[in-house]
Design a protein around this motif. Sequence first.
Motif, PDB file in Angstrom:
ATOM      1  N   LYS A   1     -28.211 -21.954   9.283  1.00 37.22           N
ATOM      2  CA  LYS A   1     -28.840 -20.188   8.899  1.00 37.22           C
ATOM      3  C   LYS A   1     -30.454 -20.274   9.276  1.00 37.22           C
ATOM      4  O   LYS A   1     -31.353 -20.859   9.226  1.00 37.22           O
ATOM      5  N   TYR A   2     -30.188 -18.794   9.918  1.00 34.80           N
ATOM      6  CA  TYR A   2     -31.179 -18.010  10.877  1.00 34.80           C
ATOM      7  C   TYR A   2     -32.256 -17.440   9.823  1.00 34.80           C
ATOM      8  O   TYR A   2     -31.443 -16.284   9.419  1.00 34.80           O
ATOM      9  N   THR A   3     -33.863 -17.164   9.938  1.00 32.18           N
ATOM     10  CA  THR A   3     -33.710 -16.101   8.913  1.00 32.18           C
ATOM     11  C   THR A   3     -35.024 -15.150   9.879  1.00 32.18           C
ATOM     12  O   THR A   3     -35.508 -15.545  10.934  1.00 32.18           O
ATOM     13  N   GLY A   4     -35.881 -13.640   9.351  1.00 35.64           N
ATOM     14  CA  GLY A   4     -36.576 -13.220   9.977  1.00 35.64           C
ATOM     15  C   GLY A   4     -35.976 -11.775  10.947  1.00 35.64           C
ATOM     16  O   GLY A   4     -36.864 -11.664  11.170  1.00 35.64           O
ATOM     17  N   PHE A   5     -35.237 -11.683  10.600  1.00 30.72           N
ATOM     18  CA  PHE A   5     -34.897 -10.779  11.682  1.00 30.72           C
ATOM     19  C   PHE A   5     -35.055  -9.421  10.483  1.00 30.72           C
ATOM     20  O   PHE A   5     -35.000  -8.760   9.549  1.00 30.72           O
ATOM     21  N   ALA A   6     -34.340  -7.945  10.999  1.00 29.48           N
ATOM     22  CA  ALA A   6     -35.434  -6.944  11.032  1.00 29.48           C
ATOM     23  C   ALA A   6     -33.444  -6.652  10.744  1.00 29.48           C
ATOM     24  O   ALA A   6     -33.381  -5.395  11.849  1.00 29.48           O
ATOM     25  N   THR A   7     -32.503  -6.362  10.038  1.00 31.02           N
ATOM     26  CA  THR A   7     -31.439  -4.915   9.707  1.00 31.02           C
ATOM     27  C   THR A   7     -30.385  -6.409  11.151  1.00 31.02           C
ATOM     28  O   THR A   7     -29.841  -5.177  12.089  1.00 31.02           O
ATOM     29  N   PRO A   8     -29.914  -7.661  11.382  1.00 35.29           N
ATOM     30  CA  PRO A   8     -28.983  -7.592  11.737  1.00 35.29           C
ATOM     31  C   PRO A   8     -27.982  -7.238  12.180  1.00 35.29           C
ATOM     32  O   PRO A   8     -27.259  -7.510  11.300  1.00 35.29           O
ATOM     33  N   GLU A   9     -27.749  -6.140  13.389  1.00 40.11           N
ATOM     34  CA  GLU A   9     -26.198  -6.290  13.370  1.00 40.11           C
ATOM     35  C   GLU A   9     -24.809  -6.473  13.557  1.00 40.11           C
ATOM     36  O   GLU A   9     -23.887  -6.566  13.128  1.00 40.11           O
TER      37      GLU A   9
END
Length: 759
Positions: free
Chosen positions: A494-502
């Motif tokens: 699990k990866y976090t810290g994105f900005a609206t990953p599409e």
Amino acid sequence: MKGICRLLIALMIRAPYQFASAGMIATDQTAASAERAALVSQLQAFGVDAASAKERVAAMTDAEARAQKIEIDPAKPLRVSSTNQLPDFKSVVLLLSRQAWASNLEQVPATVIDKGMLRHVPYVSFRCADDYEVNIYGDLEHPAGIEAGVYRKLVDDATANCLSLVGELLGRQGEKDTLQALNLEKDSKTMQGLTFEITPPTAEDAYKGWWISVYSESKLNLARASDEEMRQISVPKASATKEGDWSARELELSRPALANTITFTNKSGLVIRDAEVVRINEGVSLVWRDAGGGGVVKLFDLPPDLRARFGYDHDKSAAVEAAEEAAKARDWQQAQAQARVVQAAKQPEVPSPAVQAAENRATAESFRARGEHRAMLPSADFAAQYGLLAEYNNYDLFFKTFQRHNATIGVVLRFPFFSPTQHARAEAADATALRAKKDAEAAKNQVSEETLRLQRSVEQMAAAQEVAPPASAATASAAPAEPIKPPAPAPAAKYTGFATPESVLYDADGDRYLVSNINGHPADKDNNGFISVLSPDGKVTSLKWIEGGTKGVKLDAPKGTAIVKGVLYVADITVVRTFDAKSGAPKGDIAIAGATFLNDIAAGPDGKVYVSDTGMKKGGANGLEPTGTDAVYVIDKGKPKALAKSSELGAPNGLVVTDKGVVVVTFGSGEVYRIDDKGKKQDASKPPTGQLDGVLSLGDTLLVSSWQGSAVYRGKLGGAFEPALADQKAPADIGYDTKRSRLLVPHFTEDTVEAYDLK
């Protein structure tokens, strides 16, 4: 502040769940005698001698004291500061009383201000000539701000009167000049710590009035009351008349309350603007509505300021979430049990092999026993015999008469009921047939008992679900039936810290994952999009490997991606941008004429690149509205052309190239289909739910992500689809790690990416 006279002060607080969004007015818990004493002091401050003031106050009833108009000695001199300090309270009221247009001057309840710079700053409010209002904020001796405005009579004279009043309160010519230079439609200027502002009726914090204000932002921040302080000094507006704080007429003159509205982004990435808050489920969620409909949103999914505003409770929300998950598990178990019951109920029509064999044996033994009993009945046997003797025999030497042709006919009579052996055989056959019959019944009963057991299990689970406490008010309303989905497994990474990953793309050559980040509205050309690089072991190796606005990169709202011959292709609203797949350096843009919302990209084995146009633009009640430019384009040797273009394509989104052609999934119509050489839809089918985003091809099996179903479905082109992965919030353009057989899911509204081992 709380000890100042109730007649001239009204400290305010907002309570969003009472009387719309501004439903509280101030109260003062001071005893009536203290209130009257303060009133005497205030009258003296405005030029009334002590004896007259006491006499006038003593003659008043409590209600009259509270509703008493302010009377000011017009001969009292006006104090205006020559510094950047605003004049004190008495000077403001004194000047106001001298205005020819300020008839019927009186104090009114100060309605809560819950928006803008003046939010939660205590103030006193005066109305005159019905439509004028003057407010003084903060410390009365050293006000933090003063504003004057009008509500309905928005004519030149009214705005000019307000402008003149505020101008007379300013002591320095530079301040007056700044005030006169303001654009009366809407404007704001700052001079030596003072802000001069014009607020039009359409502004969020205008309360439908036109305002001119002068304030010190630093003093407003110091004067701003905390939530706890506000709760102690305020009462609901609806109960103010009952408690005798204000008259009905005064409440009617107070600043009008606004509907409690919010603006937020929903799970589909659409912006909901000015939605009215209908109900708050304390600490957990709220119910909203607007012109286009309504719904429920969890407080956790709102921005931090709205969470705080509506009292988000982490522990309570976690408990509700756990209860909802438990309910999902119960539903899953119940559905599985019901499926087994249905299957078991069909057993009488298609018996199990064991039951069928037992029944066949019982039937055979029954026939055998019946035959043994028939053998005990009397019987007659008829016999006939014919013989032809040869001519060369010597029978004539031994018999007197010789005939070659001989025939014999006879009857044999039997009476077996006298036979003990036959009786024994018949009784043994009866016993065997009876035993076979019992065995068959036992086999059938065993199946029936299993069916009843399953039915009881279903009933028990249903009863347990009925008596279980509800998860929350937010889940009380019935939802449309959806296909049964197994609970989601734990992600492998699990990866976090994105900005609206599409979208997520597996780069096999680099053994890495590439994630496109919109970082804002999906249709905004703001040059702040970026591409992230992830390692399969769960690390974000470079959050902004390619970033718009840096190193000559132009990247607005990146969505679908594909790599062809060392070139990274990225769909970006109306153009396809290209980058070096290893270094990330920009290589140029491919403009798609007529496109409005380029979305996904797919690469073919021949090097051609396909890109979808979902046909949307920014606007509408939900943040996006259709443009009718729905299309699928093919880029061959850097030149684009339309493969299919029609509004009947249903807002095409995800693409994948298979041996059967280009397969498309749609966000609008919720379809899965392929496009033939003539640009027509073929083999169309629909998964259980719509709002389809990403699509993958694993052999002849397709994986499709669905926003509406919060799931990834598995199926074949033209056939049925079933859930493969559940509990996936806003699953966007999915990817696939061919080395590890992992499904890569970007969560558009959660700003996370998860990898699941695919079975």
